[in-house]
Design a protein around this motif. Structure first.
Motif, PDB file in Angstrom:
ATOM      1  N   THR A  25       0.838  -1.201   0.000  1.00 59.20           N
ATOM      2  CA  THR A  25       0.000   0.000   0.000  1.00 59.20           C
ATOM      3  C   THR A  25       0.873   1.252   0.000  1.00 59.20           C
ATOM      4  N   VAL A  26       0.452   2.238  -0.742  1.00 61.62           N
ATOM      5  CA  VAL A  26       1.214   3.475  -0.863  1.00 61.62           C
ATOM      6  C   VAL A  26       1.244   4.245   0.454  1.00 61.62           C
ATOM      7  N   GLY A  27       0.261   4.042   1.302  1.00 64.03           N
ATOM      8  CA  GLY A  27       0.187   4.760   2.563  1.00 64.03           C
ATOM      9  C   GLY A  27       1.319   4.472   3.526  1.00 64.03           C
ATOM     10  N   HIS A  28       2.005   3.360   3.330  1.00 62.91           N
ATOM     11  CA  HIS A  28       3.122   3.003   4.204  1.00 62.91           C
ATOM     12  C   HIS A  28       4.481   3.411   3.633  1.00 62.91           C
ATOM     13  N   ALA A  29       4.496   3.975   2.438  1.00 63.80           N
ATOM     14  CA  ALA A  29       5.748   4.283   1.743  1.00 63.80           C
ATOM     15  C   ALA A  29       6.579   5.338   2.459  1.00 63.80           C
ATOM     16  N   GLY A  67      -3.903  13.526   6.012  1.00 61.80           N
ATOM     17  CA  GLY A  67      -3.023  12.551   6.642  1.00 61.80           C
ATOM     18  C   GLY A  67      -2.769  11.284   5.829  1.00 61.80           C
ATOM     19  N   LEU A  68      -3.348  11.179   4.640  1.00 59.33           N
ATOM     20  CA  LEU A  68      -3.171   9.993   3.794  1.00 59.33           C
ATOM     21  C   LEU A  68      -2.303  10.317   2.583  1.00 59.33           C
ATOM     22  N   VAL A  69      -1.356   9.419   2.274  1.00 56.96           N
ATOM     23  CA  VAL A  69      -0.491   9.583   1.116  1.00 56.96           C
ATOM     24  C   VAL A  69      -1.275   9.209  -0.134  1.00 56.96           C
TER      25      VAL A  69
END
Length: 97
Positions: A25-29, A67-69
């Motif tokens: 997931t891109v959110g953890h990048a 707050g989300l990528v």
């Protein structure tokens, strides 16, 4: 801001570099906020590509919204969401669960 993305060679899944590995997931990048961090991510991507871990390694532009990528380009938004064939499949189905 940029993140490092690629496709995992073992199964073709879109992945993003995060915390010393590849997240689905891109959110953890890991986010590069400057040129030095971008160069560091590019070196990691080049090494992972040379080791046949991933293919199609790229730095992509992202923004942070509430707050989300989120990827900037449509192509990358699609890769982050999963396949466009049906909303009950892929990453978009996992988010709904």
């Amino acid at each position: 801001m940029k993140v490092l993305t690629a496709n995992r060679l073992s199964d073709g899944i879109a992945v993003w570099y995060a915390d010393g590995g590849w997240a689905e997931t891109v959110g953890h990048a890991d986010i590069a906020h400057d040129k030095t961090a971008e160069d560091w991510l590019e070196a990691i991507g080049a090494a992972a590509g040379a080791n046949n871990e991933v293919v199609d390694v790229n730095l992509i532009d992202v923004t942070v919204v509430d707050g989300l990528v989120e990827p900037v380009r449509l192509r990358e938004k699609i890769r982050a969401a999963g396949p466009t064939i049906h909303p009950n499949l892929g990453k978009q189905a996992e988010r709904a669960a």
